[in-house]
Design a protein around this motif. Structure first.
Motif, PDB file in Angstrom:
ATOM      1  N   HIS A   8       0.823  -1.219   0.000  1.00 40.33           N
ATOM      2  CA  HIS A   8       0.000   0.000   0.000  1.00 40.33           C
ATOM      3  C   HIS A   8       0.855   1.267   0.000  1.00 40.33           C
ATOM      4  N   GLU A   9       1.954   1.242   0.721  1.00 42.67           N
ATOM      5  CA  GLU A   9       2.829   2.420   0.806  1.00 42.67           C
ATOM      6  C   GLU A   9       3.510   2.734  -0.528  1.00 42.67           C
ATOM      7  N   TRP A  10       3.649   1.754  -1.396  1.00 44.28           N
ATOM      8  CA  TRP A  10       4.307   1.958  -2.693  1.00 44.28           C
ATOM      9  C   TRP A  10       3.344   2.442  -3.781  1.00 44.28           C
ATOM     10  N   LYS A  11       2.069   2.444  -3.518  1.00 49.13           N
ATOM     11  CA  LYS A  11       1.084   2.685  -4.585  1.00 49.13           C
ATOM     12  C   LYS A  11       1.355   3.963  -5.384  1.00 49.13           C
ATOM     13  N   GLN A  12       1.585   5.077  -4.740  1.00 45.03           N
ATOM     14  CA  GLN A  12       1.791   6.336  -5.469  1.00 45.03           C
ATOM     15  C   GLN A  12       3.014   6.270  -6.384  1.00 45.03           C
ATOM     16  N   LYS A  13       4.039   5.566  -5.952  1.00 44.53           N
ATOM     17  CA  LYS A  13       5.266   5.449  -6.761  1.00 44.53           C
ATOM     18  C   LYS A  13       5.064   4.599  -8.009  1.00 44.53           C
ATOM     19  N   VAL A  14       4.129   3.647  -7.960  1.00 46.76           N
ATOM     20  CA  VAL A  14       3.975   2.701  -9.077  1.00 46.76           C
ATOM     21  C   VAL A  14       2.784   3.028  -9.982  1.00 46.76           C
ATOM     22  N   LEU A  15       2.182   4.187  -9.804  1.00 45.03           N
ATOM     23  CA  LEU A  15       1.042   4.557 -10.655  1.00 45.03           C
ATOM     24  C   LEU A  15       1.368   4.486 -12.153  1.00 45.03           C
ATOM     25  N   THR A  33     -10.625  -1.448 -18.424  1.00 49.91           N
ATOM     26  CA  THR A  33      -9.604  -1.635 -17.390  1.00 49.91           C
ATOM     27  C   THR A  33      -9.013  -0.302 -16.959  1.00 49.91           C
ATOM     28  N   THR A  34      -8.928  -0.119 -15.659  1.00 50.73           N
ATOM     29  CA  THR A  34      -8.296   1.073 -15.079  1.00 50.73           C
ATOM     30  C   THR A  34      -7.110   0.633 -14.221  1.00 50.73           C
ATOM     31  N   ARG A  35      -6.300   1.577 -13.845  1.00 55.72           N
ATOM     32  CA  ARG A  35      -5.183   1.228 -12.970  1.00 55.72           C
ATOM     33  C   ARG A  35      -5.684   0.756 -11.619  1.00 55.72           C
ATOM     34  N   GLU A  36      -6.845   1.246 -11.183  1.00 54.07           N
ATOM     35  CA  GLU A  36      -7.437   0.770  -9.927  1.00 54.07           C
ATOM     36  C   GLU A  36      -7.849  -0.698 -10.037  1.00 54.07           C
ATOM     37  N   SER A  40      -6.404  -3.570  -7.651  1.00 57.73           N
ATOM     38  CA  SER A  40      -7.298  -4.452  -6.896  1.00 57.73           C
ATOM     39  C   SER A  40      -7.033  -5.916  -7.208  1.00 57.73           C
ATOM     40  N   CYS A  41      -6.819  -6.207  -8.479  1.00 60.37           N
ATOM     41  CA  CYS A  41      -6.516  -7.577  -8.898  1.00 60.37           C
ATOM     42  C   CYS A  41      -5.232  -8.064  -8.230  1.00 60.37           C
ATOM     43  N   LEU A  42      -4.210  -7.250  -8.260  1.00 57.46           N
ATOM     44  CA  LEU A  42      -2.945  -7.625  -7.634  1.00 57.46           C
ATOM     45  C   LEU A  42      -3.120  -7.847  -6.133  1.00 57.46           C
ATOM     46  N   ASN A  43      -3.868  -6.974  -5.481  1.00 54.92           N
ATOM     47  CA  ASN A  43      -4.106  -7.134  -4.042  1.00 54.92           C
ATOM     48  C   ASN A  43      -4.821  -8.437  -3.724  1.00 54.92           C
ATOM     49  N   ILE A  62       3.568  -6.152 -11.091  1.00 54.55           N
ATOM     50  CA  ILE A  62       2.627  -5.458 -11.973  1.00 54.55           C
ATOM     51  C   ILE A  62       2.830  -5.903 -13.420  1.00 54.55           C
ATOM     52  N   PHE A  63       4.082  -5.858 -13.878  1.00 57.14           N
ATOM     53  CA  PHE A  63       4.336  -6.189 -15.278  1.00 57.14           C
ATOM     54  C   PHE A  63       4.194  -7.673 -15.573  1.00 57.14           C
ATOM     55  N   GLN A  64       4.295  -8.517 -14.560  1.00 55.02           N
ATOM     56  CA  GLN A  64       4.133  -9.953 -14.769  1.00 55.02           C
ATOM     57  C   GLN A  64       2.689 -10.420 -14.621  1.00 55.02           C
ATOM     58  N   LEU A  65       1.787  -9.528 -14.242  1.00 59.74           N
ATOM     59  CA  LEU A  65       0.382  -9.910 -14.113  1.00 59.74           C
ATOM     60  C   LEU A  65      -0.141 -10.383 -15.467  1.00 59.74           C
ATOM     61  N   SER A  66      -0.583 -11.614 -15.521  1.00 62.82           N
ATOM     62  CA  SER A  66      -1.023 -12.174 -16.797  1.00 62.82           C
ATOM     63  C   SER A  66      -2.499 -11.879 -17.054  1.00 62.82           C
ATOM     64  N   SER A  67      -2.858 -11.940 -18.305  1.00 68.39           N
ATOM     65  CA  SER A  67      -4.258 -11.732 -18.669  1.00 68.39           C
ATOM     66  C   SER A  67      -5.129 -12.842 -18.096  1.00 68.39           C
ATOM     67  N   ASN A  68      -4.574 -14.045 -17.921  1.00 63.72           N
ATOM     68  CA  ASN A  68      -5.343 -15.149 -17.328  1.00 63.72           C
ATOM     69  C   ASN A  68      -5.723 -14.849 -15.883  1.00 63.72           C
ATOM     70  N   VAL A  69      -4.787 -14.329 -15.116  1.00 65.07           N
ATOM     71  CA  VAL A  69      -5.063 -13.983 -13.723  1.00 65.07           C
ATOM     72  C   VAL A  69      -6.072 -12.839 -13.678  1.00 65.07           C
ATOM     73  N   TYR A  70      -5.907 -11.855 -14.549  1.00 65.07           N
ATOM     74  CA  TYR A  70      -6.824 -10.719 -14.584  1.00 65.07           C
ATOM     75  C   TYR A  70      -8.230 -11.177 -14.983  1.00 65.07           C
ATOM     76  N   MET A  71      -8.317 -12.064 -15.972  1.00 66.01           N
ATOM     77  CA  MET A  71      -9.624 -12.577 -16.416  1.00 66.01           C
ATOM     78  C   MET A  71     -10.298 -13.359 -15.284  1.00 66.01           C
ATOM     79  N   SER A  72      -9.530 -14.141 -14.548  1.00 66.12           N
ATOM     80  CA  SER A  72     -10.069 -14.873 -13.402  1.00 66.12           C
ATOM     81  C   SER A  72     -10.621 -13.901 -12.358  1.00 66.12           C
TER      82      SER A  72
END
Length: 100
Positions: A8-15, A33-36, A40-43, A62-72
């Motif tokens: 949570h503390e890193w969120k502003q840096k990784v926008l 899809t939004t950055r939020e 949320s998906c990553l969390n 963030i960059f390794q988040l796959s479309s399969n995980v996001y679709m799930s």
């Protein structure tokens, strides 16, 4: 040595990284899809809470988040929303019946 902080503390840096991933998903056809959404998906799917990580680890996740995980993630949320709407409808119908 880079410091450990909670996700949570890193969120502003990784926008910018979140926006980049959201843009990638939009190009793949996930038009709303939004950055939020990505955050949320990553969390929910990757971090499961608020673990302590280094900045490079957060960006890597963030960059390794796959479309399969996001679709799930989207599918589960859609089912939860459907169940919520069904529950509300059942309560509303039930309340209407009781008023008669």
């Amino acid at each position: 040595m880079e410091t450990l902080r909670t996700v949570h503390e890193w969120k502003q840096k990784v926008l910018p990284a979140l926006e980049s991933k959201a843009s990638e998903f939009r190009l793949m056809g996930y038009d709303k899809t939004t950055r939020e959404d990505v955050w949320s998906c990553l969390n929910e799917k990757v971090w499961k809470g608020d673990p302590s990580k280094r900045l490079f680890e957060i960006v890597q996740d963030i960059f390794q988040l796959s479309s399969n995980v996001y679709m799930s993630y989207l599918t589960i949320n859609a089912h939860q929303d459907d169940n919520l709407m069904a529950s509300i409808a059942a309560l509303t119908d039930n309340s209407a019946g009781e008023a008669d």
